[in-house]
Structures are given as C-alpha cells and as structure tokens.
Design an enzyme around this catalytic site. Sequence first.
Site, PDB file in Angstrom:
ATOM      1  N   LYS A  10       0.859  -1.184   0.000  1.00 18.38           N
ATOM      2  CA  LYS A  10       0.000   0.000   0.000  1.00 18.38           C
ATOM      3  C   LYS A  10       0.897   1.235   0.000  1.00 18.38           C
ATOM      4  O   LYS A  10       1.418   1.659   1.018  1.00 18.38           O
ATOM      5  CB  LYS A  10      -0.923   0.059   1.220  1.00 18.38           C
ATOM      6  CG  LYS A  10      -2.043   1.075   0.999  1.00 18.38           C
ATOM      7  CD  LYS A  10      -2.430   1.844   2.233  1.00 18.38           C
ATOM      8  CE  LYS A  10      -1.643   3.067   2.528  1.00 18.38           C
ATOM      9  NZ  LYS A  10      -1.649   4.170   1.568  1.00 18.38           N
TER      10      LYS A  10
ATOM     11  N   GLU B 169       9.480   1.283  10.653  1.00 17.37           N
ATOM     12  CA  GLU B 169      10.504   2.301  10.402  1.00 17.37           C
ATOM     13  C   GLU B 169       9.808   3.639  10.569  1.00 17.37           C
ATOM     14  O   GLU B 169       9.059   4.074   9.683  1.00 17.37           O
ATOM     15  CB  GLU B 169      11.057   2.173   8.971  1.00 17.37           C
ATOM     16  CG  GLU B 169      11.800   0.880   8.683  1.00 17.37           C
ATOM     17  CD  GLU B 169      13.179   0.827   9.310  1.00 17.37           C
ATOM     18  OE1 GLU B 169      13.618   1.833   9.902  1.00 17.37           O
ATOM     19  OE2 GLU B 169      13.806  -0.238   9.219  1.00 17.37           O
TER      20      GLU B 169
ATOM     21  N   GLU C 239      10.144  16.235  14.797  1.00 17.51           N
ATOM     22  CA  GLU C 239      10.637  16.244  13.421  1.00 17.51           C
ATOM     23  C   GLU C 239       9.996  17.406  12.648  1.00 17.51           C
ATOM     24  O   GLU C 239       8.781  17.428  12.492  1.00 17.51           O
ATOM     25  CB  GLU C 239      10.116  14.945  12.798  1.00 17.51           C
ATOM     26  CG  GLU C 239      11.020  14.173  11.965  1.00 17.51           C
ATOM     27  CD  GLU C 239      10.321  12.908  11.439  1.00 17.51           C
ATOM     28  OE1 GLU C 239       9.117  12.675  11.659  1.00 17.51           O
ATOM     29  OE2 GLU C 239      11.019  12.150  10.779  1.00 17.51           O
TER      30      GLU C 239
END
Length: 534
Positions: free
Chosen positions: A228, A303, A434
């Site tokens: 996906k 990840e 981030e």
Amino acid sequence: MATLKAAHISIRAGGFTNLMSRPRRSVSVRASDRLLTRQISTEAEAVASRLHKSGLLRTQGLIGGKWVDAYDRKTIKVYNPATGAVIADVPCMGGKETNDAISSAYEAFYSWSKLTAAARSRYLRKWYDLLIAHREELGQLITLEQGKPLKEALGEVSYGAGFIEFSAEEAKRVYGDIIPSPLADRRLFVLKQPVGVVGAITPWNFPLAMITRKVGPALACGCTVVIKPSEITPLTALAAAELSLQAGIPPGVVNVVMGNASDIGDSLLASTQVRKITFTGSTAVGKKLMAGAAGTVKKVSLELGGNAPCIVFDDADLDVAVKGALAAKFRNSGQTCVCANRVIVQEGIYEKFANAFSKAVQNLQVGDGFTEGVAQGPLINEAAVQKVESFLQDAISKGAKVLLGGKRHSLGMTFYEPTVVSDVNGEMLLSREEVFGPVAPLLRFKTEDEAIHLANDTNAGLAAYVFTNNIQRSWRVSEALEYGLVGVNEGVISTEVAPFGGVKQSGLGREGSKYGLDEYLEMKYVCLGNMNSN
Ligand code: NAP
C-alpha cells in the site's frame, strides 16, 4: 493573488488522456509563479508521454496479476507538488480490494515459497535489471509526483534498485543451522522459512526505495506481498510493480492497492492470512498498526520518525562538518526520516560553523526538480509548509533567531526558503519534534557529556551524526548515542548493504543488509529422534 488554471495534463485510470480540453482544477498561484508553472507543466507533459510510451504509467491497482480499478470506480488525484497540476487519477480502493489482494497473495505464496532460492534470485535479478534499464523514466516519475530534484530522484532509483539486487544475491544465502545434540540418538535442526503474506505500507518521501527495501527481502525469502503506497505518490509504486510483471514474477506475488488508508490498513490487520506488517511512516500511524497487529499476533517491523542530532565538536574539520550537515539536513528538502533535525554545535566552533553553514545553505538553488542545478524542490503539500511555519513561529517566540530564510519562497506554491535558525533550545518544537522541512536549527553545547545528553533527550532514535577529528571521541560518542544509525564525519549513510532501523520510538526491526532478511523469516526447530533404529 492571481488564479491560474494549472492542471495541464491529466491521466485517467485505465488510460492516458491529454485533458487540455476538460474542465481543470483551479489552483491559486501567485503572478510570479506563472512562468515556473508553465515550464514545469510542459516538462511534466513530456515526461508523462514518455512514461506512457514505455508502459510505465500505470494508473490502476494490481491484484493477482491484473490491473484493476476500485470496485466502486472511485478515484483519487495525484498532483505534481511543484505546480498543483493533476498528473493522474488512480483508484481509491478500500477493504474489498485489499481482501482480494490478500487472497491472491495467499494463493501465490504456496508456489512462490516452494521455488528454489536460485529461481527466486533469478526473478529478482531480472527485476533489478529492468529497474536500472528504466532508471531515467522512474527518476522522472519520482520528480513528477514527489518533487525532489531529478538528480536526487535518479539516486533514489539506484539506491532503491540496489535492495532488489542485494536481495537477489542474499536469497541464495538463507541458511539454517545444525545444533550439536545433547542426546546421542537425536539430531537438531533449525530451518528458516518465509513468514507468509506480508502487508507493506510505505510513505511518500521515497516512493521507490521504501517499497523495494521491503519487497526485495520479502520475495527473496519466499513471501508474497500486498503493497500500500502513499496515495500522494502511488505512480512510482505502480511502475515498479509493472516492471515486476515484466520480469516474470508470477501473478499474485506482488499486489498493489491504494486509496482509503485506514480501510486498507484495517483489512491487512484483520486478516489471519497476513502474517506480517512492515511499515514505514509516522510514529503515530506506526503505533496504531502495532496495536492493531496484536489482534492476530502478526510480526511487525516499523521504520518510524526520527529527530536526528548532528553534533559538531570544536575539533571537527569545518569543511567536512558543513558539507556533511548540509547533506544530512537538506536532502529531499529536509523531508527524510534521517534528516538532521538538530544541529548541535560546540561553543568554540559555533560562530564559525554558523557562518560557513549559512553561506553553504544560501547557495542551495530552489526550484522545480526538472531544472538543472536545483538542489531543493517543493515541500510535499500545504500542510507540510504550515508545519514548518508553526515550528518556526514557536521557536522565534521563545528566543530563536533566523540567520537565513525563514519564509515561503518567492516561487510560491509549497516552495520554502532553506532556513538556518540559531539560539535554539530544548524547549522549542524545532528541537523536540521532526520538522520535516528545510529548517536547520542550531543548538549550542559546552561539553561532550552535555552533547550526548542533548542528543539522547528525545523519544526518537533513528539516525545521528557526529563530526570530530578525535578518533577516541568518535567511538565514545557513537557508543553513547541511543540511535540505530550513526554517521561519523559523513552526512549520507544509507545503503542497501547495511542495517537500517531505529531504537526507542523510531521503530522495530532492520531493513537492508543480511539482517533485513530475518524480518521475513520464521525459525523452525526440528528434532529428529530415535536415530539408532533402522
Ligand atoms: P504517514 O502519514 O504515517 O503515512 C505512511 C503510510 O501509512 C502512507 O501509505 C499512509 O497512507 C499510510 N497510513 C496512514 N494512516 C494509516 C492507517 N490508519 N492505516 C494504515 N495505513 C495508514 O507518514 P508520511 O507522512 O507518509 O511519511 C512521513 C513519515 O515517515 C515521517 O515521520 C518520517 O520520519 C517517516 N519515515 C520513516 C522512515 C524510516 O525508515 N524510519 C523512512 C521514511 C519516512 P496515505 O498516504 O495514503 O494516507
């Protein structure tokens, strides 16, 4: 603000159509953007036409070797982030299509896993050869839908294809073990077997490499996959899948669905036929998937996001540190999980580094990814720009100073000026989360212990960078950093031959290298008894 009808081309699911004459999506574009938009659109049109001719412009999902639309014919649009123009319509799939893709992968698993390792290796090698043979078109497609400069996009194709080549080689080295038995009449073996059907969910920032990094080792081990890709960048995934078919990889081994992310994710999680979920993306979604996988006790590899420190010590070579920090921060306009998120500089070199680094950043040319010399493309969408703006606002309100940039680029759209900010501290969002954009925050430290403390003071633990000429320090600091990857005097460290992955909330498991294959294997212990009977 002038309004320009910017969607110059569009490609419908199931076919290529130049839609100049159809009603177009109106995109609000500043007057200064007009020339840029025209240039990019012409280039985009040429690229789309080349891709179409080479059969790589696929705009349907792939289930059991067949290209299919969403069952209810719903589509979603894929945009060029540099212009806002529509590149293509792709199917907006959901649970039903995903369940069929899982069934196809499940059926194909039986024969694919029974092939010899050498046969699987040959298929993968052929796929690699085709990816490299179509490097130019794939690179252009990445630039078109993701926005990164063409040079970087071509680099991604080489890097991404490398995972398929490496997996082709490693397929032949999935060894088991014989364990010396404690009893004379027994023999003990360890077999390594494929886990089964794998659901692979990937992000938009590396539209090819994040897929090949999962699918290469999965196929090498004998697993089959349902991919996906992000709805933002599905075209590269579909082109890669087309090449897998051209390589002769049997129908059902590689399937691709895209569209409604949570419906697709829920179907993958609920299925007892899916034995593993491998995910690259945000920590928030990763946590949801990990919780969801508990229902059927699937294997999970994650990840996730990073918050990479880039530590520059007084004893660093200034040129090496500037070059390394620049590469670690501004690659893909700051939109990578391993991007330096905090540049932590020792007080003795701080001013010199800040000046030299700002000069280097100033030289980064911003523009559309197809223009020669451009080092920084647009951000992926308006939400990404707004995130950068809010982080910067937060930092400025708490005392940070903008040394360079700090605003949207005059090119408009989602282009943002490469930015350097000084006097950043641990309280600011810029150093806690981030930023995923072209903003380099500089933090100051005095001692090695303080640098390590600052670097580790986060829930993330993916990549870290250290610049020093002191060999003992480089070892000490590398060992003390709570991160999965450390670059010493180097800002770009990802490669298919080394293990990639995070600790803490940056993830579980490793991708790439010989270790990456373990994520797709089950260990089976076999005890053969009664050896002394005839
Ligand atoms: P994201 O929003 O988490 O999306 C990643 C993928 O998950 C996309 O395919 C997305 O689909 C899908 N998704 C979203 N919600 C889902 C759900 N409920 N169930 C199943 N799938 C779902 O992340 P992103 O914005 O694309 O990527 C940026 C993030 O990825 C950053 O945090 C970055 O650090 C991280 N990243 C990590 C690595 C690494 O190796 N550690 C590498 C690259 C990126 P749609 O896009 O179709 O909604």
